[in-house]
Design a protein around this motif. Structure first.
Motif, mmCIF file in Angstrom:
data_model
loop_
_atom_site.group_PDB
_atom_site.id
_atom_site.type_symbol
_atom_site.label_atom_id
_atom_site.label_comp_id
_atom_site.label_asym_id
_atom_site.label_seq_id
_atom_site.Cartn_x
_atom_site.Cartn_y
_atom_site.Cartn_z
ATOM 1 N N GLN A 179 0.818 -1.210 0.000
ATOM 2 C CA GLN A 179 0.000 0.000 0.000
ATOM 3 C C GLN A 179 0.853 1.262 0.000
ATOM 4 N N LYS A 180 2.129 1.107 0.355
ATOM 5 C CA LYS A 180 3.016 2.278 0.418
ATOM 6 C C LYS A 180 4.149 2.218 -0.591
ATOM 7 N N ALA A 181 4.555 1.017 -0.977
ATOM 8 C CA ALA A 181 5.713 0.862 -1.874
ATOM 9 C C ALA A 181 5.276 0.803 -3.330
ATOM 10 N N ASN A 182 6.135 1.285 -4.198
ATOM 11 C CA ASN A 182 5.902 1.131 -5.639
ATOM 12 C C ASN A 182 6.306 -0.273 -6.059
ATOM 13 N N LEU A 183 5.397 -1.004 -6.670
ATOM 14 C CA LEU A 183 5.724 -2.317 -7.213
ATOM 15 C C LEU A 183 6.096 -2.160 -8.687
ATOM 16 N N ILE A 214 7.681 4.551 -14.393
ATOM 17 C CA ILE A 214 6.499 4.516 -13.523
ATOM 18 C C ILE A 214 5.309 5.116 -14.275
ATOM 19 N N LEU A 215 4.234 4.319 -14.374
ATOM 20 C CA LEU A 215 3.056 4.723 -15.142
ATOM 21 C C LEU A 215 1.783 4.418 -14.359
ATOM 22 N N PRO A 216 0.671 5.103 -14.678
ATOM 23 C CA PRO A 216 -0.602 4.800 -14.003
ATOM 24 C C PRO A 216 -1.083 3.388 -14.344
ATOM 25 N N THR A 217 -1.604 2.687 -13.341
ATOM 26 C CA THR A 217 -2.066 1.304 -13.549
ATOM 27 C C THR A 217 -3.354 1.263 -14.368
ATOM 28 N N ASN A 218 -3.554 0.116 -14.997
ATOM 29 C CA ASN A 218 -4.756 -0.137 -15.780
ATOM 30 C C ASN A 218 -5.651 -1.123 -15.032
ATOM 31 N N SER A 219 -6.840 -1.339 -15.533
ATOM 32 C CA SER A 219 -7.817 -2.169 -14.819
ATOM 33 C C SER A 219 -7.454 -3.656 -14.796
ATOM 34 N N ASN A 220 -6.533 -4.100 -15.656
ATOM 35 C CA ASN A 220 -6.209 -5.530 -15.720
ATOM 36 C C ASN A 220 -5.277 -5.999 -14.606
ATOM 37 N N LEU A 221 -4.592 -5.078 -13.951
ATOM 38 C CA LEU A 221 -3.696 -5.489 -12.868
ATOM 39 C C LEU A 221 -4.497 -5.781 -11.607
ATOM 40 N N PRO A 222 -4.072 -6.785 -10.814
ATOM 41 C CA PRO A 222 -4.773 -7.080 -9.562
ATOM 42 C C PRO A 222 -4.793 -5.877 -8.616
ATOM 43 N N ARG A 267 -1.308 2.193 -4.932
ATOM 44 C CA ARG A 267 -0.434 3.317 -5.264
ATOM 45 C C ARG A 267 -0.847 3.997 -6.571
ATOM 46 N N LYS A 268 -1.737 3.332 -7.306
ATOM 47 C CA LYS A 268 -2.246 3.847 -8.595
ATOM 48 C C LYS A 268 -1.180 3.947 -9.683
ATOM 49 N N THR A 269 0.046 3.512 -9.388
ATOM 50 C CA THR A 269 1.107 3.466 -10.400
ATOM 51 C C THR A 269 1.855 2.146 -10.272
ATOM 52 N N VAL A 270 2.541 1.768 -11.344
ATOM 53 C CA VAL A 270 3.379 0.568 -11.316
ATOM 54 C C VAL A 270 4.621 0.841 -12.163
ATOM 55 N N GLY A 271 5.735 0.278 -11.753
ATOM 56 C CA GLY A 271 6.968 0.412 -12.534
ATOM 57 C C GLY A 271 6.998 -0.627 -13.648
ATOM 58 N N ILE A 272 7.437 -0.213 -14.824
ATOM 59 C CA ILE A 272 7.567 -1.122 -15.969
ATOM 60 C C ILE A 272 9.043 -1.269 -16.313
ATOM 61 N N ARG A 273 9.483 -2.540 -16.409
ATOM 62 C CA ARG A 273 10.858 -2.837 -16.807
ATOM 63 C C ARG A 273 10.861 -3.773 -18.006
ATOM 64 N N VAL A 274 11.769 -3.538 -18.937
ATOM 65 C CA VAL A 274 12.094 -4.498 -20.003
ATOM 66 C C VAL A 274 13.618 -4.599 -19.985
ATOM 67 N N PRO A 275 14.173 -5.465 -19.137
ATOM 68 C CA PRO A 275 15.633 -5.509 -18.986
ATOM 69 C C PRO A 275 16.316 -6.083 -20.227
ATOM 70 N N ASP A 276 17.531 -5.651 -20.435
ATOM 71 C CA ASP A 276 18.340 -6.203 -21.521
ATOM 72 C C ASP A 276 19.030 -7.466 -21.009
ATOM 73 N N CYS A 292 6.656 8.641 -15.086
ATOM 74 C CA CYS A 292 5.845 9.076 -16.232
ATOM 75 C C CYS A 292 4.366 9.126 -15.863
ATOM 76 N N SER A 293 4.082 9.329 -14.571
ATOM 77 C CA SER A 293 2.684 9.364 -14.144
ATOM 78 C C SER A 293 2.031 10.706 -14.469
ATOM 79 N N ASN A 294 2.854 11.706 -14.789
ATOM 80 C CA ASN A 294 2.350 12.998 -15.253
ATOM 81 C C ASN A 294 2.868 13.255 -16.662
ATOM 82 N N GLU A 295 2.468 14.376 -17.230
ATOM 83 C CA GLU A 295 2.790 14.647 -18.636
ATOM 84 C C GLU A 295 4.291 14.735 -18.892
#
Length: 202
Positions: free
Chosen positions: A60-64, A99-107, A113-122, A185-188
């Motif tokens: 509830q407090k940490a960014n996942l 970091i981007l706003p979450t969509n309805s498909n995530l649990p 937190r209304k945001t989630v971090g996105i990674r595509v590691p090399d 990237c949760s804001n413009e």
């Protein structure tokens, strides 16, 4: 259990074995293009909760953060503008967390937190696992209690510490000591909130 997987050409049988562990709600430790991380099937809430307990994280407090294979299914999990998508496309795969706003498909666990971090590691190992699994993988760094070295780099030492808490540790060679660069990237206007390994291409 510690298993060696070679990042240059991951063995498909070993990848299938790992993904079956994840499908059963298991937890793994794996290499990325930065540091070693703990993860599970990001859509398996019980496994996510288990990792939060291991890492002493309050969801509830940490960014996942989650690892995706590429950006093709991004809109399933987050709301992303054209400009932010272009920025991510320039820099991924790579050592960045966006970091981007979450969509309805995530649990629901991600939505506090209304945001989630996105990674595509090399890193071929974890990306191949995500591709075969068909779901993103939750990712959180393996930290060290050492005051000088923040992250454990030796997979055998990681295995010694976590062998009773996770189902599998992947030895993909020595890990790095510098975490990803985080861009909010949760804001413009994107804002770098942690300088890490990656140097952002604008």
């Amino acid at each position: 259990m510690l298993v060696k997987i070679y990042p240059e050409n991951p063995n498909s049988k070993e990848i299938d074995w790992v993904t079956n562990i994840l499908k059963d709600g298991g937890i793994i430790i794996y290499p990325t293009d930065t540091v070693y991380a703990i993860g599970c099937d990001a859509l398996n809430v019980r496994a996510v909760e288990r990792i939060c307990r291991i890492k002493n994280i309050n969801p509830q407090k940490a960014n996942l953060s989650i690892i995706c294979y590429d950006l093709s299914n991004l809109s399933q999990y987050v709301k992303v503008s054209n400009s932010h998508f272009k920025l991510m496309k320039k820099n991924l795969p790579g050592p960045f967390t966006f970091i981007l706003p979450t969509n309805s498909n995530l649990p629901k666990i991600y939505k506090n937190r209304k945001t989630v971090g996105i990674r595509v590691p090399d890193n071929n190992i974890i990306r191949e696992i995500v591709r075969v699994l068909g779901n993103p993988v939750l990712t959180t760094s393996v930290r060290d209690e050492d005051e000088i070295l923040e992250y454990t780099t030796d997979p055998e030492l990681i295995a010694e510490k976590y062998k009773n808490e996770v189902n599998l540790i992947i030895d993909g060679g020595y890990g790095g000591i510098e975490a990803s660069t985080i861009i909010d990237c949760s804001n413009e206007i994107p804002v770098i909130i942690r300088e890490g390994k990656g140097k952002l291409i604008i």
